[in-house]
Design a protein around this motif. Structure first.
Motif, PDB file in Angstrom:
ATOM      1  N   ASN A 138      39.579  68.054  48.333  1.00 10.12           N
ATOM      2  CA  ASN A 138      39.380  66.782  48.352  1.00 10.12           C
ATOM      3  C   ASN A 138      37.671  66.247  47.874  1.00 10.12           C
ATOM      4  OD1 ASN A 138      41.826  66.655  49.807  1.00 10.12           O
ATOM      5  ND2 ASN A 138      40.857  67.322  51.664  1.00 10.12           N
ATOM      6  N   GLU A 139      37.279  66.937  47.077  1.00  2.39           N
ATOM      7  CA  GLU A 139      35.796  66.596  46.748  1.00  2.39           C
ATOM      8  C   GLU A 139      36.087  65.735  45.253  1.00  2.39           C
ATOM      9  OE1 GLU A 139      33.325  66.839  48.257  1.00  2.39           O
ATOM     10  OE2 GLU A 139      34.101  67.839  50.157  1.00  2.39           O
ATOM     11  N   ARG A 140      34.941  65.061  44.992  1.00  2.00           N
ATOM     12  CA  ARG A 140      34.851  64.710  43.628  1.00  2.00           C
ATOM     13  C   ARG A 140      34.250  65.328  42.666  1.00  2.00           C
ATOM     14  NH1 ARG A 140      35.679  58.570  44.430  1.00  2.00           N
ATOM     15  NH2 ARG A 140      34.042  58.171  42.803  1.00  2.00           N
ATOM     16  N   PHE A 141      34.762  65.258  41.449  1.00  2.00           N
ATOM     17  CA  PHE A 141      34.141  66.012  40.078  1.00  2.00           C
ATOM     18  C   PHE A 141      33.937  65.045  39.158  1.00  2.00           C
ATOM     19  CE2 PHE A 141      36.555  68.739  42.651  1.00  2.00           C
ATOM     20  CZ  PHE A 141      35.815  69.927  42.605  1.00  2.00           C
ATOM     21  N   TYR A 142      32.946  65.647  38.174  1.00  2.00           N
ATOM     22  CA  TYR A 142      32.212  64.547  37.241  1.00  2.00           C
ATOM     23  C   TYR A 142      33.035  64.818  35.845  1.00  2.00           C
ATOM     24  CZ  TYR A 142      29.043  62.087  34.331  1.00  2.00           C
ATOM     25  OH  TYR A 142      28.388  61.080  33.528  1.00  2.00           O
ATOM     26  N   PHE A 143      33.685  63.510  35.313  1.00  2.00           N
ATOM     27  CA  PHE A 143      34.406  63.676  34.031  1.00  2.00           C
ATOM     28  C   PHE A 143      33.580  63.077  33.173  1.00  2.00           C
ATOM     29  CE2 PHE A 143      37.569  64.258  37.378  1.00  2.00           C
ATOM     30  CZ  PHE A 143      38.595  65.130  36.697  1.00  2.00           C
ATOM     31  N   THR A 193      38.926  73.517  33.166  1.00  2.00           N
ATOM     32  CA  THR A 193      38.908  72.422  33.861  1.00  2.00           C
ATOM     33  C   THR A 193      38.587  71.273  32.790  1.00  2.00           C
ATOM     34  OG1 THR A 193      36.381  72.636  34.098  1.00  2.00           O
ATOM     35  CG2 THR A 193      37.845  73.473  36.022  1.00  2.00           C
ATOM     36  N   GLN A 194      39.040  69.966  32.939  1.00  2.00           N
ATOM     37  CA  GLN A 194      38.684  68.973  32.178  1.00  2.00           C
ATOM     38  C   GLN A 194      37.266  68.298  32.620  1.00  2.00           C
ATOM     39  OE1 GLN A 194      40.416  67.232  29.035  1.00  2.00           O
ATOM     40  NE2 GLN A 194      38.376  66.650  29.508  1.00  2.00           N
ATOM     41  N   PHE A 195      37.012  68.393  33.962  1.00  2.00           N
ATOM     42  CA  PHE A 195      35.757  67.935  34.412  1.00  2.00           C
ATOM     43  C   PHE A 195      34.626  68.982  34.236  1.00  2.00           C
ATOM     44  CE2 PHE A 195      38.394  69.810  37.583  1.00  2.00           C
ATOM     45  CZ  PHE A 195      37.583  70.749  38.148  1.00  2.00           C
ATOM     46  N   HIS A 196      33.496  68.475  34.406  1.00  2.00           N
ATOM     47  CA  HIS A 196      32.236  69.590  34.289  1.00  2.00           C
ATOM     48  C   HIS A 196      31.838  69.950  35.630  1.00  2.00           C
ATOM     49  CE1 HIS A 196      31.206  68.674  29.968  1.00  2.00           C
ATOM     50  NE2 HIS A 196      31.771  67.508  30.260  1.00  2.00           N
ATOM     51  N   PRO A 197      32.337  71.206  36.063  1.00  2.00           N
ATOM     52  CA  PRO A 197      31.844  71.856  37.253  1.00  2.00           C
ATOM     53  C   PRO A 197      30.205  71.913  37.233  1.00  2.00           C
ATOM     54  CG  PRO A 197      32.924  73.408  35.925  1.00  2.00           C
ATOM     55  CD  PRO A 197      33.229  72.168  35.162  1.00  2.00           C
ATOM     56  N   GLU A 198      29.643  72.062  36.180  1.00  2.00           N
ATOM     57  CA  GLU A 198      28.256  72.407  36.158  1.00  2.00           C
ATOM     58  C   GLU A 198      27.489  71.140  36.298  1.00  2.00           C
ATOM     59  OE1 GLU A 198      29.172  71.226  31.718  1.00  2.00           O
ATOM     60  OE2 GLU A 198      30.076  72.337  33.581  1.00  2.00           O
ATOM     61  N   LYS A 199      28.161  69.840  36.223  1.00  2.00           N
ATOM     62  CA  LYS A 199      27.652  68.660  36.623  1.00  2.00           C
ATOM     63  C   LYS A 199      28.185  68.109  37.854  1.00  2.00           C
ATOM     64  CE  LYS A 199      26.843  67.698  31.709  1.00  2.00           C
ATOM     65  NZ  LYS A 199      26.941  66.762  30.593  1.00  2.00           N
ATOM     66  N   SER A 200      28.686  68.760  38.691  1.00  2.00           N
ATOM     67  CA  SER A 200      29.600  68.309  39.736  1.00  2.00           C
ATOM     68  C   SER A 200      28.710  68.459  41.189  1.00  2.00           C
ATOM     69  CB  SER A 200      30.968  68.621  39.763  1.00  2.00           C
ATOM     70  OG  SER A 200      31.477  67.895  38.527  1.00  2.00           O
ATOM     71  N   GLY A 201      27.638  68.660  41.178  1.00  2.00           N
ATOM     72  CA  GLY A 201      26.814  69.187  42.505  1.00  2.00           C
ATOM     73  C   GLY A 201      27.479  70.370  43.216  1.00  2.00           C
ATOM     74  N   ASP A 202      27.324  70.014  44.543  1.00  2.00           N
ATOM     75  CA  ASP A 202      27.889  71.020  45.415  1.00  2.00           C
ATOM     76  C   ASP A 202      29.240  71.619  45.204  1.00  2.00           C
ATOM     77  OD1 ASP A 202      25.451  71.172  46.537  1.00  2.00           O
ATOM     78  OD2 ASP A 202      25.904  70.154  48.183  1.00  2.00           O
ATOM     79  N   ALA A 203      30.113  70.558  44.971  1.00  2.00           N
ATOM     80  CA  ALA A 203      31.754  70.844  44.637  1.00  2.00           C
ATOM     81  C   ALA A 203      31.755  71.615  43.543  1.00  2.00           C
ATOM     82  CB  ALA A 203      32.494  69.497  44.687  1.00  2.00           C
ATOM     83  N   GLY A 204      30.899  71.403  42.284  1.00  2.00           N
ATOM     84  CA  GLY A 204      31.010  72.095  41.245  1.00  2.00           C
ATOM     85  C   GLY A 204      30.557  73.522  41.224  1.00  2.00           C
ATOM     86  N   ALA A 205      29.346  73.599  42.206  1.00  2.00           N
ATOM     87  CA  ALA A 205      28.896  75.140  42.349  1.00  2.00           C
ATOM     88  C   ALA A 205      29.891  75.823  43.222  1.00  2.00           C
ATOM     89  CB  ALA A 205      27.417  74.944  43.329  1.00  2.00           C
TER      90      ALA A 205
END
Length: 215
Positions: A138-143, A193-205
């Motif tokens: 349910n977290e948000r990720f950076y696209f 992933t289409q989004f960037h986990p490395e730019k998605s804060g704690d959720a990406g980590a």
């Protein structure tokens, strides 16, 4: 120590991914060396720019071969952004069709939205039993992207001498404008992933931790 290679073929925001993995205790190397990329516990394939240009750059350093060889051997690969897109069979960018790696059935096309690119934080419709999104459903990720795959289906990988028939396919989605597109894909050793986990804060980590746990 767990090892990973971030594949350096000239198309990707590679430094941030190297830092993100290193911060999680992974011995991370940035290289285009075939042998190192083949033998690492995990391989990350980033990608920024046009689909066709990324494919050309990848092929020039045998990146397509190392992806096939790793998947054939059951060794994990993670594609990110255009690194996800090129895992599909084909892509259309700037009016030109290009063939992709072909490990995911479907094509990559321009988003149908009033404002393109899709840039910023967004939520995801996580696949049931997603390994990547476990605990961050349910977290948000950076696209940051203008193109995406609107469908995903199991590809015929037998032509690459790769058997994924017994592997469960897990597809997660995101909606932007009038497009419902593939946000993440998981099948056997292939993750993307289409989004960037490395730019998605704690959720990406956490997503990267989930992937590292499969190595």
């Amino acid at each position: 120590m767990t090892t990973a290679v971030v594949f350096d073929y000239g198309f990707g925001n590679v430094r941030s991914m190297v830092r993100a993995l290193a911060d999680l205790g992974v011995d991370t190397t940035l290289t285009s060396d075939y042998r190192q990329a083949l033998e690492a516990d995990g391989l990350v394939v980033p990608g920024v720019g046009a689909f066709a240009a990324c494919m050309d750059g990848l092929k020039k350093v045998d990146g397509d071969r190392v992806i096939y060889d790793r998947i054939r051997a059951g060794r994990p690969v993670l594609g990110v952004c255009v690194g996800e897109q090129i895992m599909f069979e084909r892509g259309l960018e700037h009016g030109a069709h290009a063939s992709g790696i072909g490990l995911i059935g479907g094509s990559v096309n321009l988003l149908d939205a009033d404002v393109v690119p899709h840039m910023g934080w967004d939520t995801i419709e996580a696949a049931p039993d997603s390994v990547l999104l476990n605990g961050v459903e349910n977290e948000r990720f950076y696209f940051v992207h203008s193109y995406a795959a609107m469908e995903a289906k199991p590809a015929d990988t037998a032509r690459f001498d790769i058997d994924l028939q017994t592997s469960t396919e897990r597809v997660s989605w995101c909606t932007y404008g009038r497009s419902r597109f593939v946000a993440a894909y998981e099948r056997g050793p292939l993750s993307a992933t289409q989004f960037h986990p490395e730019k998605s804060g704690d959720a990406g980590a956490q997503l990267l931790k989930n992937w590292i746990a499969t190595l």
